[in-house]
Design a protein around this motif. Structure first.
Motif, PDB file in Angstrom:
ATOM      1  N   PRO A  90       0.781  -1.235   0.000  1.00  0.00           N
ATOM      2  CA  PRO A  90       0.000   0.000   0.000  1.00  0.00           C
ATOM      3  C   PRO A  90       0.812   1.284   0.000  1.00  0.00           C
ATOM      4  CG  PRO A  90      -0.033  -1.003   2.180  1.00  0.00           C
ATOM      5  CD  PRO A  90       0.638  -1.983   1.273  1.00  0.00           C
ATOM      6  N   SER A 140      -1.076   9.879  -9.953  1.00  0.00           N
ATOM      7  CA  SER A 140      -2.313  10.246  -9.270  1.00  0.00           C
ATOM      8  C   SER A 140      -2.983  11.383 -10.033  1.00  0.00           C
ATOM      9  CB  SER A 140      -2.034  10.687  -7.825  1.00  0.00           C
ATOM     10  OG  SER A 140      -3.214  11.171  -7.212  1.00  0.00           O
ATOM     11  N   ASP A 187      -2.620  13.191  -5.400  1.00  0.00           N
ATOM     12  CA  ASP A 187      -2.523  12.676  -4.037  1.00  0.00           C
ATOM     13  C   ASP A 187      -1.163  11.993  -3.877  1.00  0.00           C
ATOM     14  OD1 ASP A 187      -2.873  10.131  -2.157  1.00  0.00           O
ATOM     15  OD2 ASP A 187      -4.258  11.675  -1.476  1.00  0.00           O
ATOM     16  N   GLU A 230      -1.218   8.178  -2.975  1.00  0.00           N
ATOM     17  CA  GLU A 230      -1.529   7.345  -4.136  1.00  0.00           C
ATOM     18  C   GLU A 230      -0.328   7.301  -5.079  1.00  0.00           C
ATOM     19  OE1 GLU A 230      -4.917   6.942  -7.655  1.00  0.00           O
ATOM     20  OE2 GLU A 230      -4.554   8.899  -6.709  1.00  0.00           O
ATOM     21  N   ALA A 247       2.351   4.903  -3.821  1.00  0.00           N
ATOM     22  CA  ALA A 247       1.961   3.506  -3.984  1.00  0.00           C
ATOM     23  C   ALA A 247       2.053   3.044  -5.428  1.00  0.00           C
ATOM     24  CB  ALA A 247       0.539   3.299  -3.455  1.00  0.00           C
ATOM     25  N   ARG A 248       1.930   3.980  -6.382  1.00  0.00           N
ATOM     26  CA  ARG A 248       1.918   3.609  -7.792  1.00  0.00           C
ATOM     27  C   ARG A 248       3.265   3.850  -8.486  1.00  0.00           C
ATOM     28  NH1 ARG A 248      -2.545   3.064 -10.698  1.00  0.00           N
ATOM     29  NH2 ARG A 248      -1.861   4.446 -12.396  1.00  0.00           N
TER      30      ARG A 248
END
Length: 324
Positions: free
Chosen positions: A171, A267, A271, A274, A277-278
Motif C-alpha cells: 500500500p 495520481s 494525491d 496514491e 503507492a503507484r
C-alpha cells in the motif's frame, strides 16, 4: 523453481528461512528479499541473488521493538520513535550491541545496524514464526525498480530464490524512511514512508545526510538505498518535464501533458500517498510498454517536494542518475 506461497504457508516460509534459503515477503512499503540475518551464508545469498554491492548495508526486520532493541542500543529518541511509528515504514540506524546476533555482513561490517518493524500482517506473522532477525532489502535485482507485487518479484528473481509470499500489492509503495541515530545528531539518510516532518514533530530538528552523488562515492554507506544509480528503468528518465514528445513515455502527476506515446498517471488527483503507492509499478510498466512501442525515454512531470513527495523525488532522482 521459486514457489509462490499464500497466507496459509507462513510456517513453510519460516522453515525455508531457518534452512538458509531466501524468501521474498510483502511489507507495507515494498516486497523484501528475506534471509536469516544471523546466517552469514544466507546474507551472502541475498547479495548474490540481487547482484548487490556489499558495501551497501541491509535492513534487519523484527516483529516488535523489544526484539529489535535486543540487537542495537536504543536511546530515548529511538524509543519515542518506535512507540509512535512501529510497526511501520521507519528504519532506525543504531549502534550494534556487543552481543548482536546479526552477521556482520548484513551491516556491511559497520558498527551500526539498520532495524525496522514492518506493519504488514503477513510480514509480522512470518517474523514471529521465524524468531530471528530477517535481513531484507527490496526483492529485486540491484539497480532495478523495487517490487510492489509478487509478480514483480518473480519477474526479477524467479529461479534465484526459494519462494515468495504473495500478500497482494504493497500500500505505501516507497521504501521506509531511514533515520540515523548513531551520530552526534539525528540525520535522515533516506526519505521514505514516514515524512521527516512527522519525525521532527516528535524529536526535533533532523539533519540531512550527504547528497546521493556524494554518498555514492563512499565505500562506507550507513544506509541502504544510498547508491546513486538506483531504481533505474532501462529507458533513460528525464525529470521536471514541462512538455513531452511523441517518442516519449510519460510518468504523469495530475492532468497529463499532451502528446506522449504512452502514459502512466501516479495520481490524477495529485494525491502523494496514491502516487507513492503507484511509483514503482508505473516505472516498470512504462519501461516495458515504452520499449515495446519504440519510445526513447521516460519523461516525468514535477512532483511537490513535501511529505511523501520527498521520497518520490528521491527515487526518481536515482532512476534518472547517469549509469555507471
Amino acid at each position: 523453481m521459486t514457489e509462490r506461497l499464500g497466507p496459509d504457508a507462513v510456517a513453510h516460509a519460516a522453515a525455508l528461512l531457518w534452512g538458509g534459503a531466501l524468501v521474498a515477503f510483502p511489507t507495507e512499503t515494498v516486497y523484501g528479499l528475506g534471509g536469516d540475518a544471523t546466517n552469514g551464508a544466507a546474507v551472502a545469498g541475498i547479495f548474490a541473488a540481487k547482484g548487490r554491492p556489499q558495501f551497501n548495508p541491509l535492513i534487519c526486520h523484527y516483529p516488535d521493538a523489544e526484539a529489535a532493541f535486543a540487537d542495537v542500543r536504543a536511546d530515548e529518541r529511538a524509543r519515542l520513535l518506535a512507540a509512535r511509528f512501529w510497526p511501520g515504514p521507519l528504519t532506525l540506524v543504531l549502534p550494534r550491541r556487543p552481543d548482536c546476533r546479526v552477521d556482520l555482513l548484513a551491516g556491511a561490517g559497520l558498527d551500526t545496524l539498520a532495524v525496522r518493524v514492518p506493519g504488514n500482517p503477513m510480514a509480522q506473522a512470518l517474523l514471529r514464526e521465524v524468531g530471528r532477525p530477517v535481513a531484507a532489502p527490496s526483492a529485486n535485482r540491484s539497480g532495478q525498480v523495487s517490487p510492489t507485487t509478487a509478480d514483480h518479484v518473480l519477474e526479477g528473481l524467479s529461479g534465484r530464490i526459494a519462494a515468495v509470499l504473495d500478500g497482494g500489492p504493497c500500500p505505501v509503495g516507497v521504501e521506509s524512511t531511514v533515520l540515523d541515530l548513531a551520530g552526534a545528531g539525528p540525520a535522515m539518510l533516506r526519505p521514505g514512508g514516514v515524512p521527516v516532518e512527522d519525525i521532527e514533530a516528535l524529536i526535533g530538528r533532523v539533519g540531512r545526510a550527504l547528497p546521493i552523488a556524494a554518498a555514492a562515492g563512499t565505500q562506507s554507506l550507513r544506509s541502504p538505498g544510498m547508491l546513486l544509480s538506483h531504481y533505474a528503468p532501462t529507458l533513460p528518465v528525464r525529470l521536471a518535464a514541462e512538455r513531452v514528445g511523441p517518442d516519449e513515455a510519460l510518468l504523469a502527476f495530475g492532468p497529463p501533458l499532451p502528446g506522449a506515446a504512452v502514459v502512466w498517471n501516479l495520481s490524477e488527483g495529485r494525491d502523494l500517498g496514491e502516487a507513492a503507492a503507484r511509483l514503482f509499478a508505473g516505472l516498470r510498466w512504462l519501461d516495458a510498454e515504452g520499449a515495446r512501442r519504440g519510445c526513447t525515454g521516460i519523461a516525468v512531470m514535477p512532483v511537490p517536494e513535501t511529505g511523501l513527495g520527498a521520497a518520490i523525488n528521491d527515487r526518481l532522482a536515482r532512476a534518472a542518475a547517469p549509469r555507471g
